[in-house]
Design an enzyme around this catalytic site. Structure first.
Site, PDB file in Angstrom:
ATOM      1  N   TYR A  49      36.244  38.533  47.453  1.00 18.20           N
ATOM      2  CA  TYR A  49      37.579  38.292  46.887  1.00 18.20           C
ATOM      3  C   TYR A  49      38.029  36.842  47.086  1.00 18.20           C
ATOM      4  O   TYR A  49      39.231  36.573  47.150  1.00 18.20           O
ATOM      5  CB  TYR A  49      38.594  39.253  47.517  1.00 18.20           C
ATOM      6  CG  TYR A  49      38.541  40.662  46.942  1.00 18.20           C
ATOM      7  CD1 TYR A  49      38.718  40.901  45.579  1.00 18.20           C
ATOM      8  CD2 TYR A  49      38.336  41.777  47.760  1.00 18.20           C
ATOM      9  CE1 TYR A  49      38.686  42.181  45.043  1.00 18.20           C
ATOM     10  CE2 TYR A  49      38.306  43.072  47.227  1.00 18.20           C
ATOM     11  CZ  TYR A  49      38.481  43.256  45.870  1.00 18.20           C
ATOM     12  OH  TYR A  49      38.454  44.533  45.335  1.00 18.20           O
ATOM     13  N   THR A  91      44.251  46.991  36.263  1.00 11.35           N
ATOM     14  CA  THR A  91      44.345  46.766  37.714  1.00 11.35           C
ATOM     15  C   THR A  91      45.493  47.580  38.307  1.00 11.35           C
ATOM     16  O   THR A  91      45.350  48.200  39.368  1.00 11.35           O
ATOM     17  CB  THR A  91      44.572  45.262  37.994  1.00 11.35           C
ATOM     18  OG1 THR A  91      43.544  44.521  37.341  1.00 11.35           O
ATOM     19  CG2 THR A  91      44.554  44.964  39.482  1.00 11.35           C
ATOM     20  N   ARG A 102      41.506  54.874  36.708  1.00  9.80           N
ATOM     21  CA  ARG A 102      42.747  54.588  37.446  1.00  9.80           C
ATOM     22  C   ARG A 102      43.928  55.322  36.814  1.00  9.80           C
ATOM     23  O   ARG A 102      44.855  55.751  37.522  1.00  9.80           O
ATOM     24  CB  ARG A 102      43.000  53.088  37.487  1.00  9.80           C
ATOM     25  CG  ARG A 102      42.048  52.345  38.429  1.00  9.80           C
ATOM     26  CD  ARG A 102      42.106  50.864  38.171  1.00  9.80           C
ATOM     27  NE  ARG A 102      41.296  50.075  39.073  1.00  9.80           N
ATOM     28  CZ  ARG A 102      40.881  48.841  38.796  1.00  9.80           C
ATOM     29  NH1 ARG A 102      41.194  48.276  37.641  1.00  9.80           N
ATOM     30  NH2 ARG A 102      40.147  48.173  39.672  1.00  9.80           N
ATOM     31  N   GLU A 126      28.183  38.999  41.968  1.00  9.24           N
ATOM     32  CA  GLU A 126      28.555  40.124  42.825  1.00  9.24           C
ATOM     33  C   GLU A 126      27.333  40.991  43.163  1.00  9.24           C
ATOM     34  O   GLU A 126      27.192  41.455  44.292  1.00  9.24           O
ATOM     35  CB  GLU A 126      29.646  40.958  42.146  1.00  9.24           C
ATOM     36  CG  GLU A 126      30.977  40.202  42.088  1.00  9.24           C
ATOM     37  CD  GLU A 126      32.056  40.915  41.279  1.00  9.24           C
ATOM     38  OE1 GLU A 126      31.814  42.006  40.740  1.00  9.24           O
ATOM     39  OE2 GLU A 126      33.175  40.353  41.191  1.00  9.24           O
TER      40      GLU A 126
END
Ligand SMILES: Nc1ncnc2c1ncn2[C@@H]1O[C@H](COP(=O)(O)OP(=O)(O)OP(=O)(O)O)[C@@H](O)[C@H]1O
Length: 150
Positions: A49, A91, A102, A126
Site C-alpha cells: 500500500y 472501493t 462488495r 503485486e
C-alpha cells in the site's frame, strides 16, 4: 493472457467468504493460477500500500490488514484486471451495486473484504511482491478455453 492479483482481506477470510469470492471468479471463466493463505508482515503490507502512505487512514488500514491471515490469488484471463475490479465492486461498498462482491457482502470502506489490482502493470508488481518465488505454470487442459473464448 492478462493476470491480476486478488486478495481476500482478513475480514473476508474471517467471515468465510473465500469460497464465495473464488466461486465468482471461476464462474466468470477466469483461471486460478496461484493461491496461498498468508500472514504478511507490517513491512510487506506497507510496501503493498506504499501509494497510500500519506493518507490519514493508512495506519488503520495496515492495522486492519494485520488483524488476521489474507488469501492471495492470481487469476488469469482476458481483461482480468478491469473485469476483476468489476466483480469486486467499488472501493466503498455502499457505492457498489448488488451483484458485486462488495455490493453483496460489505458496508464500510475500511472493511471491504477484498483487494484487486488496478492496472496490468500494478498486477505484475503485486504478483511479484506476494509470490516472490514465482508461480509454477502446470500443463492444463485447454479444451475449456474454447467454451469461454471465441
Ligand atoms: N477513506 C477510507 N477510509 C478507510 N479505509 C480506506 C479509505 N479509502 C480506502 N481505504 C482502504 O484502503 C484500500 C486501498 O484504497 P484504494 O484507494 O487503493 O482503493 P482500491 O484500489 O479500490 O482498494 P484495494 O487496493 O483494496 O482494491 C481500500 O480497499 C480500503 O480498504
Amino acid at each position: 493472457m492478462e493476470r491480476t492479483y486478488i486478495m481476500v482481506k482478513p475480514d473476508g477470510v474471517e467471515r468465510g467468504l473465500v469460497g464465495e469470492i473464488i466461486k465468482r471468479f471461476e464462474a466468470k471463466g477466469y483461471q486460478l493460477t496461484a493461491l496461498e493463505l498468508m500472514h504478511p508482515t507490517k513491512e510487506h503490507l506497507e510496501e503493498h500500500y506504499c501509494d497510500l502512505k500519506s493518507k490519514s487512514f493508512f495506519p488503520g488500514l495496515i492495522q486492519y490488514m494485520l488483524s488476521g491471515p489474507v488469501v492471495g490469488m492470481v487469476w488469469t484471463g482476458k481483461e482480468a484486471v478491469k473485469t476483476g475490479r468489476k466483480l469486486l465492486g467499488e472501493t466503498n461498498p455502499l457505492a457498489s451495486l448488488p451483484g458485486s462482491i462488495r455490493g453483496d457482502f460489505a458496508i464500510d470502506v475500511g472493511r471491504n473484504i477484498c483487494h484487486g489490482s488496478d492496472t496490468p502493470e500494478n498486477a505484475e508488481k503485486e504478483i511479484a511482491l506476494w509470490f516472490p518465488r514465482g508461480i509454477k505454470t502446470a500443463k492444463r487442459d485447454k479444451s475449456i478455453d474454447t467454451l469461454i473464448y471465441e
